[in-house]
Enzyme design. Structure first.
Site, PDB file in Angstrom:
ATOM      1  N   CYS A  16       2.766   2.519  -2.122  1.00  0.00           N
ATOM      2  CA  CYS A  16       2.829   3.733  -1.311  1.00  0.00           C
ATOM      3  C   CYS A  16       4.061   3.617  -0.429  1.00  0.00           C
ATOM      4  O   CYS A  16       4.707   2.584  -0.376  1.00  0.00           O
ATOM      5  CB  CYS A  16       1.604   3.865  -0.422  1.00  0.00           C
ATOM      6  SG  CYS A  16       0.058   4.016  -1.339  1.00  0.00           S
ATOM      7  N   ASN A  74       0.130   0.471   2.986  1.00  0.00           N
ATOM      8  CA  ASN A  74       0.733   0.279   1.670  1.00  0.00           C
ATOM      9  C   ASN A  74       0.273  -1.073   1.147  1.00  0.00           C
ATOM     10  O   ASN A  74       0.505  -2.096   1.791  1.00  0.00           O
ATOM     11  CB  ASN A  74       2.262   0.308   1.789  1.00  0.00           C
ATOM     12  CG  ASN A  74       2.947   0.025   0.465  1.00  0.00           C
ATOM     13  OD1 ASN A  74       2.356   0.227  -0.605  1.00  0.00           O
ATOM     14  ND2 ASN A  74       4.182  -0.426   0.512  1.00  0.00           N
ATOM     15  N   GLY A  75      -0.383  -1.087  -0.008  1.00  0.00           N
ATOM     16  CA  GLY A  75      -0.873  -2.335  -0.583  1.00  0.00           C
ATOM     17  C   GLY A  75      -2.287  -2.166  -1.100  1.00  0.00           C
ATOM     18  O   GLY A  75      -2.739  -1.040  -1.328  1.00  0.00           O
TER      19      GLY A  75
END
Ligand code: SF4
Length: 481
Positions: A2, A102-103
């Site tokens: 992302c 993000n992740g």
């Protein structure tokens, strides 16, 4: 994968968040969202689609505040693609927290069971919401009535002990300011940048430096693995490394995910891709194959293809033209959409292909379906021979840290040898980068560039997952989901 962005300062946030998030659009095209904070009120909107599709000028006018977050989403392993999973997430109590992540957490199920047992509830299947609720719980435990720097840092320290997997995160805390952190392995990138605005400073934290560049912010640094960055509403910056462990950023960021103009963890993506081409050329030269022309599959392989052609002493030609207004196929969810989009995404330039021995270069081969369609197109355009080179080694394992190639059955190289893949793609010769060459191309061992960096995660290529209990049972569960 992302894209995330957070901003805090003196000027209104939304215009900068919008422009900054557009510069991260390549990191996710599935959903987009913003949240801003003004006078203790969160302004939130998110939806499915590109930033430009979700936000019209009238939507932007509704946001208020000088601090905010933005998120572009791309679904991760096992994740759903509904609107309820779009980010940022906001939790009103105990303090008022907004979060963009993000992740991918590898122990989200365990954490979520623990939180439910402690009386919390979740509104989505997203691991990012689990992270948010965990953070809220720890903030409550370590802060009294008001949030303090030490209280937040203690909460984050504990969060890093409990959360496993990949998380680069920006959050907005009501009554405090902007707080960002990166997991102890530092899988996903995160940078911090500043700009002077009158006597005060403004700060930007984002997935890649491209956001800072378009907004005229000066890059300060990468957020280190295991580090927390706190910027309060008075502009006071506090950075602290909470966990010191092996920094293992994702090597696939350098192959495909990141923009070529990004410098991540002090290593240039562009230079890494140039070296990927050089290393591939050494291998191909040994085959003594006759090649007339090197043709990149646009866009992410063009940099490697330039040095590959140069080192082979062969012409570099743009034999495939890309319609730039169609999303990246790898990033689109769903195989049916992917297959269809290849046909109107790329057009062959017959003049450069007809009667030629063509070496196609791509950044990687994931499912193989796109590559096979491209090979077919090049043959139909009259190529005499079609060879294929991948700047990345065979992808054999799913990524559990936030990139969407979840099942082994979907990966063309997971249970096939080189010859079988060659036949499946319909090519006359096939070359893969070796894992050693890829690591070398990305600067492995270049401690002069970044002494902190001891290696990369390359689990999708070598099966060694650096974080979490990733065994056969875990992978089977993921595939089932
Ligand atoms: Fe990156 Fe592959 Fe590791 Fe996932 S498994 S973080 S894509 S290198």
């Amino acid at each position: 994968m992302c894209g995330i962005i957070g901003k805090i300062g003196q000027s209104e946030a939304i215009a900068e968040l919008y422009d900054g998030l557009i510069a991260l659009q390549h990191r996710g095209q599935d959903a987009a969202g913003f949240v801003t904070l003004a006078e203790d009120k969160f302004y939130l909107k998110k939806g499915l689609g590109l930033v430009r599709e979700v936000f019209l000028p009238k939507d932007l006018a509704a946001f208020q505040g000088r601090s905010g977050l933005g998120h572009v989403r791309y679904p991760t392993a096992g994740a759903r693609v509904g609107e309820e999973e779009a980010q940022p997430f906001v939790l009103n109590t105990p303090f008022g927290i907004a979060l963009a992540h993000n992740g991918n957490l590898t122990n989200a199920e365990d954490l979520s069971a623990k939180l439910l047992k402690n009386g919390y509830y979740l509104t989505s299947k997203s691991d990012s919401e689990v992270l948010l609720v965990l953070f809220a719980d720890l903030l409550k435990r370590h802060n009294k009535k008001e949030l303090t720097t030490e209280g937040i840092l203690t909460a984050l320290s504990e969060l890093m002990q409990q959360a496993e997997g990949a998380y680069s995160v920006v959050t907005l805390l009501r009554g405090f300011g902007l707080v960002a952190f990166r997991d102890p392995a530092g899988f996903r990138p995160l940078i911090i940048a500043e700009r002077a605005e009158g006597f005060a400073k403004e700060y930007l934290i984002a997935s890649e430096p491209s956001s800072a560049a378009v907004l005229d912010y000066k890059l300060i640094d990468d957020v280190a693995a295991g580090e927390a960055v706190l910027i309060d509403f008075q502009g006071k910056l506090e950075r602290r490394r909470l966990v010191k462990s092996e920094h293992k950023p994702c090597i696939f960021e350098y192959v495909y995910l990141a923009r070529p103009d990004s410098v991540l963890d002090k290593l240039s993506v562009y230079k890494a891709r140039l070296r990927m081409g050089e290393r591939l050329a050494r291998q191909i030269l040994q085959s003594e194959l006759e090649i007339d022309v090197v043709v990149p599959v646009p866009d992410s392989s063009t940099t490697a293809a330039i040095t590959l052609a140069y080192n082979l002493g062969v012409k570099y030609r743009e034999g495939l033209v890309k319609n730039r207004y169609i999303g990246r196929t790898f990033i689109m969810p769903g195989q049916a959409i992917r297959q269809k989009s290849v046909r109107y995404k790329l057009t062959p330039v017959d003049l450069e292909l007809k009667g030629k021995k063509v070496l196609l270069v791509d950044d990687s081969i994931v499912r193989g379906t796109t590559s096979a369609r491209i090979v077919e197109m090049v043959r139909q355009a009259g190529a005499e021979k079609v060879y294929f080179a991948s700047a990345a080694p065979p992808l054999r394992w799913p990524c559990v840290y936030g990139v969407d190639f979840p099942t082994r059955a979907e990966l063309v190289a997971s249970n096939r040898d080189l010859n079988e893949i060659k036949q499946l793609l319909g090519v006359d010769a096939l070359f893969y980068q070796t894992i050693e060459d890829l690591r070398a191309a990305c600067g492995d061992g270049r401690t002069d560039l970044n002494p902190d960096l001891k290696g990369f995660c390359a689990a999708c290529m070598d099966g060694h997952y650096p974080v979490g209990k990733i065994d056969e049972a875990y992978l089977k569960g993921l595939e089932k989901s």
